[in-house]
Design a protein around this motif. Structure first.
Motif, short mmCIF file in Angstrom:
data_model
loop_
_atom_site.label_atom_id
_atom_site.label_comp_id
_atom_site.label_asym_id
_atom_site.label_seq_id
_atom_site.Cartn_x
_atom_site.Cartn_y
_atom_site.Cartn_z
N LYS A 77 0.84 -1.20 0.00
CA LYS A 77 0.00 0.00 0.00
C LYS A 77 0.87 1.25 0.00
O LYS A 77 0.57 2.23 -0.70
N SER A 78 1.93 1.23 0.74
CA SER A 78 2.82 2.40 0.80
C SER A 78 3.46 2.65 -0.57
O SER A 78 3.60 3.81 -1.01
N LEU A 79 3.88 1.57 -1.27
CA LEU A 79 4.50 1.74 -2.59
C LEU A 79 3.51 2.32 -3.60
O LEU A 79 3.87 3.19 -4.42
N SER A 80 2.26 1.85 -3.57
CA SER A 80 1.26 2.36 -4.51
C SER A 80 1.00 3.84 -4.25
O SER A 80 0.83 4.64 -5.18
N LEU A 81 0.97 4.20 -2.95
CA LEU A 81 0.76 5.60 -2.62
C LEU A 81 1.92 6.45 -3.11
O LEU A 81 1.73 7.57 -3.60
N LEU A 82 3.14 5.94 -2.96
CA LEU A 82 4.32 6.69 -3.43
C LEU A 82 4.26 6.88 -4.95
O LEU A 82 4.60 7.96 -5.46
N LYS A 83 3.89 5.82 -5.70
CA LYS A 83 3.81 5.94 -7.16
C LYS A 83 2.79 6.99 -7.56
O LYS A 83 3.00 7.80 -8.47
N LYS A 84 1.63 6.99 -6.88
CA LYS A 84 0.59 7.96 -7.21
C LYS A 84 1.08 9.37 -6.95
O LYS A 84 0.85 10.28 -7.76
N GLU A 85 1.75 9.55 -5.80
CA GLU A 85 2.25 10.88 -5.44
C GLU A 85 3.31 11.34 -6.44
O GLU A 85 3.37 12.53 -6.80
N LEU A 86 4.17 10.41 -6.94
CA LEU A 86 5.20 10.77 -7.92
C LEU A 86 4.55 11.23 -9.23
O LEU A 86 5.01 12.19 -9.87
N GLY A 87 3.47 10.54 -9.71
CA GLY A 87 2.78 10.94 -10.94
C GLY A 87 2.20 12.34 -10.81
O GLY A 87 2.30 13.16 -11.73
N ASP A 88 1.59 12.59 -9.67
CA ASP A 88 1.01 13.91 -9.44
C ASP A 88 2.09 14.99 -9.47
O ASP A 88 1.88 16.09 -10.01
N MET A 89 3.24 14.69 -8.84
CA MET A 89 4.32 15.66 -8.82
C MET A 89 4.85 15.92 -10.22
O MET A 89 5.19 17.06 -10.58
N GLU A 90 4.94 14.87 -11.09
CA GLU A 90 5.43 15.07 -12.47
C GLU A 90 4.46 15.97 -13.25
O GLU A 90 4.89 16.83 -14.03
N VAL A 91 3.16 15.76 -13.04
CA VAL A 91 2.17 16.61 -13.73
C VAL A 91 2.33 18.06 -13.30
O VAL A 91 2.30 18.99 -14.13
#
Length: 396
Positions: A356-370
């Motif tokens: 769950k922590s890894l999925s949350l990190l991936k989502k947060e990274l995509g948002d930051m790239e946008v």
């Protein structure tokens, strides 16, 4: 009513003496001698009888008897006290009657049990006043008769107080007995010289007859006698007096020894006989039960040895129990540690949490790239607009 001594007035402690004197006069008016003396056969009192403590038992009985008589004079129902009555109940009954008649009694009943003192005088004086009112007695006004100037005052020779007060009691008793015996023998008739009656020749004798009653004279002497100071002068330093005293003591000791010698000898002989019997009985018992005593001693020795062995074994068992308790504590601790490790290895909850922590990190990274792309676009647009403005300004 407060009966405490007033320190500012030293004479206040003698006030009840004056009250007692007035009380005595009131009792005489009420018929103390004629009525009460016939009702209760007690020794007559004098005018300071209840003011000073002398005989508590006799004074208390006289107090309750006179108080009951005065209450009866006030037309109240109360029985005359007897010597067998309870003193507490008699005292409480008299004080209750006094309170009901209006007396200010704020002291405890035991203050009047001594039969003397200010409290006793106050109660009797109040009851006497009420009895006088109940009988209809009224006091007349004092009439003052002035002294004429020509009248000469009687001259009285001053006598020292010590000579007046110091009276030998034995002489008084002897004079009273002689007077009474002479009155009885002579039938109240006495012979005196003529000069004593105003005769002329001094030889003529006349006969007079006494009108004084012997019993009244005795009562009057008993009333006045306690007011006199009786002093008995005895020289304690006189060796003769001490010698006589020693002789009397020696005679008393000799008489006591003579009386106690035979009983003591008999007691000593009886004690010796009893002790000999006890010793002989003890020797007989020792000879008869010697074997049983030896067996008892041996059994006691064995019992002592067994007790010692039991004590040692008990100490060893206590040590073993302590060791066993320590090992059980260590075993329990080890079991708890194993159970904790087993639960950690069998449980997949940590892996799920990591995923769950890894999925949350991936989502947060995509948002930051946008957000970074948007910011780059905005920055590029701002730079282009600035260049266009600079270019237009240069053309102008």
């Amino acid at each position: 009513m407060d009966f405490q001594d007033d320190s500012a007035n030293p004479s206040s402690q003698y006030t009840h003496f004056n009250t007692m004197k007035s009380l005595y006069d009131k009792l005489i008016i009420l018929g103390y001698r004629s009525e009460f003396s016939k009702l209760v056969r007690i020794k007559p009192i004098h005018q300071f009888y209840f003011a000073v403590a002398k005989n508590p038992g006799e004074q208390y009985f006289n107090f309750v008897s006179i108080a009951a008589w005065l209450i009866q004079k006030c037309k109240r129902n109360i029985s005359m006290p007897q010597e067998s009555d309870d003193p507490n109940m008699v005292t409480i009954g008299i004080l209750d009657h006094s309170r009901n008649m209006g007396a200010a009694i704020d002291f405890a009943p035991n203050r009047v049990k001594s039969g003397s003192g200010p409290e006793v005088v106050y109660v009797l004086n109040y009851l006497a006043d009420q009895a006088l009112k109940s009988t209809g007695h009224s006091w007349k006004e004092l009439v003052w008769i002035p002294r004429k100037k020509n009248d000469q005052e009687d001259e009285v020779e001053d006598i020292p107080d010590d000579e007046v007060n110091e009276i030998d009691s034995s002489k008084i008793d002897e004079e009273i007995d002689n007077l009474l015996s002479s009155d009885e023998d002579d039938n109240d008739v006495a012979w005196v010289q003529g000069d004593a009656l105003g005769g002329q020749d001094g030889v003529q004798q006349k006969m007079i007859k006494s009108e004084t009653d012997a019993e009244e004279w005795r009562l009057e002497v008993e009333r006045v006698l306690p007011q006199l100071k009786i002093t008995v002068k005895s020289d304690g330093q006189d060796w003769r007096w001490r010698q006589e005293q020693m002789k009397s003591y020696v005679e008393g000791i000799k008489e006591a020894i003579d009386q106690m010698e035979k009983p003591l000898e008999r007691l000593v002989s009886e004690a010796k006989n009893v002790s000999e019997k006890v010793i002989s009985r003890e020797n007989f018992l020792n000879t008869q039960f010697s074997r049983q005593l030896e067996d008892l001693h041996e059994s006691q020795k064995k019992l002592a040895q067994l007790k010692e062995v039991h004590r040692e074994l008990s100490n060893k068992v206590a040590d073993k129990n302590k060791t066993l308790t320590h090992l059980n504590d260590e075993l329990d601790q080890t079991r708890r540690e194993l159970e904790e490790r087993g639960t950690i290895m069998a449980d997949g909850a940590p892996v799920v949490k990591t995923r769950k922590s890894l999925s949350l990190l991936k989502k947060e990274l995509g948002d930051m790239e946008v957000e970074i792309g948007v910011m780059e676009h905005c920055l590029l647009k701002a730079m282009l607009q600035e260049q266009m403005v600079l270019r237009d300004q240069s053309k102008i």
